[in-house]
Design a protein around this motif. Structure first.
Motif, PDB file in Angstrom:
ATOM      1  N   ARG A  34       0.768  -1.217  -0.041  1.00 30.73           N
ATOM      2  CA  ARG A  34       0.001   0.114  -0.001  1.00 30.73           C
ATOM      3  C   ARG A  34       1.077   1.212   0.107  1.00 30.73           C
ATOM      4  O   ARG A  34       2.057   1.094   0.245  1.00 30.73           O
ATOM      5  CB  ARG A  34      -0.890  -0.038   1.223  1.00 30.73           C
ATOM      6  N   PRO A  35       0.320   2.412  -0.304  1.00 35.31           N
ATOM      7  CA  PRO A  35       1.218   3.559  -0.533  1.00 35.31           C
ATOM      8  C   PRO A  35       2.157   3.906   0.540  1.00 35.31           C
ATOM      9  O   PRO A  35       1.775   3.882   1.743  1.00 35.31           O
ATOM     10  CB  PRO A  35       0.255   4.833  -0.810  1.00 35.31           C
ATOM     11  N   TYR A  36       3.589   4.209   0.110  1.00 32.34           N
ATOM     12  CA  TYR A  36       4.437   4.503   1.393  1.00 32.34           C
ATOM     13  C   TYR A  36       5.330   5.597   0.917  1.00 32.34           C
ATOM     14  O   TYR A  36       5.122   6.044  -0.370  1.00 32.34           O
ATOM     15  CB  TYR A  36       5.321   3.184   1.732  1.00 32.34           C
ATOM     16  N   GLU A  37       5.981   6.336   1.938  1.00 29.07           N
ATOM     17  CA  GLU A  37       6.959   7.294   1.557  1.00 29.07           C
ATOM     18  C   GLU A  37       8.500   6.685   1.118  1.00 29.07           C
ATOM     19  O   GLU A  37       8.610   5.836   2.189  1.00 29.07           O
ATOM     20  CB  GLU A  37       7.057   8.041   2.738  1.00 29.07           C
ATOM     21  N   ARG A  38       9.182   7.273   0.293  1.00 32.11           N
ATOM     22  CA  ARG A  38      10.397   6.587   0.242  1.00 32.11           C
ATOM     23  C   ARG A  38      11.653   7.408   0.848  1.00 32.11           C
ATOM     24  O   ARG A  38      12.663   6.659   1.111  1.00 32.11           O
ATOM     25  CB  ARG A  38      10.534   6.895  -1.451  1.00 32.11           C
ATOM     26  N   PRO A  39      11.464   8.594   1.340  1.00 33.53           N
ATOM     27  CA  PRO A  39      12.475   9.199   2.051  1.00 33.53           C
ATOM     28  C   PRO A  39      13.306   8.017   3.148  1.00 33.53           C
ATOM     29  O   PRO A  39      14.649   8.405   3.307  1.00 33.53           O
ATOM     30  CB  PRO A  39      12.164  10.458   2.779  1.00 33.53           C
ATOM     31  N   PRO A  40      12.464   7.449   3.814  1.00 27.91           N
ATOM     32  CA  PRO A  40      13.040   6.564   4.811  1.00 27.91           C
ATOM     33  C   PRO A  40      14.005   5.488   4.457  1.00 27.91           C
ATOM     34  O   PRO A  40      14.636   4.732   4.997  1.00 27.91           O
ATOM     35  CB  PRO A  40      12.053   6.091   5.893  1.00 27.91           C
ATOM     36  N   LEU A  41      13.651   5.165   3.024  1.00 25.09           N
ATOM     37  CA  LEU A  41      14.374   3.917   2.447  1.00 25.09           C
ATOM     38  C   LEU A  41      16.050   4.280   2.233  1.00 25.09           C
ATOM     39  O   LEU A  41      16.597   3.061   2.135  1.00 25.09           O
ATOM     40  CB  LEU A  41      13.572   3.572   1.076  1.00 25.09           C
ATOM     41  N   SER A  42      16.383   5.206   2.237  1.00 22.90           N
ATOM     42  CA  SER A  42      17.721   5.532   2.248  1.00 22.90           C
ATOM     43  C   SER A  42      18.456   6.066   3.642  1.00 22.90           C
ATOM     44  O   SER A  42      19.466   6.024   3.714  1.00 22.90           O
ATOM     45  CB  SER A  42      18.169   6.694   1.140  1.00 22.90           C
ATOM     46  N   LYS A  43      17.504   5.922   4.579  1.00 28.57           N
ATOM     47  CA  LYS A  43      17.923   6.702   5.930  1.00 28.57           C
ATOM     48  C   LYS A  43      17.536   5.746   6.932  1.00 28.57           C
ATOM     49  O   LYS A  43      18.181   4.355   6.902  1.00 28.57           O
ATOM     50  CB  LYS A  43      17.154   7.955   6.125  1.00 28.57           C
TER      51      LYS A  43
END
Ligand SMILES: Cc1cc2nc3c(=O)[nH]c(=O)nc-3n(C[C@H](O)[C@H](O)[C@H](O)COP(=O)(O)OP(=O)(O)OC[C@H]3O[C@@H](n4cnc5c(N)ncnc54)[C@H](O)[C@@H]3O)c2cc1C
Length: 414
Positions: A34-43
């Motif tokens: 389901r929709p998610y935010e990408r900024p944490p994916l590199s952090k």
């Protein structure tokens, strides 16, 4: 109908309901999540400091509770604007009254030999981040190709996880393309302090290894041994669906300030949209979180007949090690750089000026200043550079005393 179940799409669906739309909402997403935010994916998510639940835009029951027909793992393969219909990958056709395209962007690959070797990764999806985290837990050395935001953030996270990192970049400094050499130098020092090796002003000739990547051969013929590579060399807007349907596309789907495409009833928002910006009086395509967060809702309001243009200034943030920043505005390569505070102390603001007007500002480990920075940009008034550079002068008080400041009348008042 919303195609692209990510931040912009999910926020648009939410806004449609908030604004009182009680018709059918279909939100189609190619990804299984389901929709998610990408900024944490590199952090923090990449480093294992935050779990899945932290990245989702809405809680699990949200879509059903708001009667949003979320269809995951399904791709729209064609669009017929005449019939107002989209076709999904399994052949199903769905009609719409209004369509929003929030198909985002996909990472560029490098067209060099060895790109398909095991261990040559990109980072865009939550699955990519899971794979990268797993590989990092077993890797000793990582080569990051690209010294933009993704490259710099992955480098920082990998160092925090104790992995050896070499960064390969085309420019002399990390982040130079967006921030210029002076501010890039600050990030070069930050990364060097954390042990990142830099291999700059070069490209990739090939990835080499037997079955899996073992080294990177650079254009200047250096050999970088590694057991993992992350390629972070920019993204490309996913505008094929729109282009095939005859909508105007040029580095993204062209939309006006109301996020309307050239096809009646079809809108676009987020990374994929190249939107006419009233402040800049030209089209701007912004590949950042805040744009997706705000443009999705703006497009939803336009779909419902709203007349308010989207005119937020571009804004993005990045966190690397203990250095957090926010950037707002749009600077060009020729713009003058003015520091406020000591960049070596990693607590400063930097401004970009075109002539004597502020066009962009970036606060590094200094907070709650985005509003006054945006005001300076929007005001388009000359500033006094000495006062701008002086941390003791409030940002509200840096206007220059020039002809554009209203001259008080000499006439005695009656
Ligand atoms: C690792 C990483 C870190 C980031 N960090 C930051 C940061 O620190 N700060 C910042 O400002 N920005 C950051 N960004 C950028 C930010 O995440 C993006 O700008 C944002 O995700 C854009 O959202 P979007 O909704 O426009 O598109 P996307 O997030 O790209 O989502 C588009 C969705 O549409 C789906 N889709 C595409 N085509 C179809 C189709 N035909 N049918 C069905 N579905 C389709 C895709 O599968 C995808 O799920 C980062 C991005 C990444 C990848």
């Amino acid at each position: 109908m919303i195609v692209g179940a990510s931040l912009a799409g999910a926020k648009a669906a939410e806004t449609l309901r908030e604004e009182g739309f009680d018709g059918r909402i279909v939100l189609i997403g190619a990804e299984p999540d389901r929709p998610y935010e990408r900024p944490p994916l590199s952090k923090e998510y990449l480093r294992g400091e935050a779990g899945r639940e932290k990245v989702y835009v809405h809680g699990e029951g949200y879509y059903a509770a708001h009667d949003i027909d979320l269809q995951l793992g399904r791709s729209a393969v064609s669009l017929d604007p005449g019939a107002k219909e989209i076709e999904l990958d399994d052949g199903e056709r769905i009609e719409y009254d209004r369509l929003l395209l929030t198909t985002g962007a996909r990472p560029n690959r490098l067209p060099v030999s060895g790109s398909d070797l095991d261990g040559v990764l990109v980072l865009r999806s939550v699955e990519d981040s899971d794979v990268l985290r797993d590989r990092l837990s077993r890797a000793e050395s990582l080569v990051v190709i690209g010294s933009g935001w993704i490259g710099a953030e992955v480098a920082a996270s990998a160092r925090q996880l104790g992995v050896d990192v070499t960064m390969v970049g085309r420019e002399a400094m990390p982040l130079e393309r967006v921030l210029g050499p002076q501010v890039g130098a600050v990030y070069r020092d930050v990364h060097a302090d954390h042990g990142v090796r830099m291999c700059m002003e070069t490209g990739v000739e090939a990835f080499e290894g037997v079955g899996r990547v073992e080294r990177v051969r650079t254009s200047d013929d250096r050999e970088l041994a590694c057991d993992l590579v992350v390629v972070g060399v920019g993204v490309h807007p996913r505008s094929e669906l729109a282009a095939r349907a005859g909508l105007a596309v040029d580095n993204g789907i062209l939309v006006d300030e109301h996020l309307r495409t050239t096809s009646p009833g079809v809108f676009a928002a987020g990374d994929v949209a190249s939107a006419r910006h009233p402040f800049y009086d030209r089209r701007v395509r912004v590949e950042h979180w805040s744009n997706a967060l705000n443009q999705g809702p703006a497009a939803a309001r336009s779909m419902l007949g709203g007349r308010e243009p989207y005119e937020r200034l571009p804004y993005f943030f990045s966190d690397q090690y203990d250095v957090g920043m926010e950037y707002t505005g749009l600077a060009g390569r020729q713009d003058r750089v003015v520091f406020r505070g000591d960049p070596a102390a990693r607590e400063f603001i930097v401004f970009w000026l075109s002539g004597d007007r502020v066009v962009a500002g970036m606060n590094v480990n200094v907070w709650d200043v985005v509003e006054p920075i945006q005001q300076l940009i929007r005001d388009r008034v000359p500033v006094d550079v000495d006062r701008l550079a002086d941390p003791d002068v409030a940002l509200e008080d840096v206007r220059a005393r020039t002809a554009s400041t209203p001259i008080p009348s000499e006439r005695p008042r009656a």
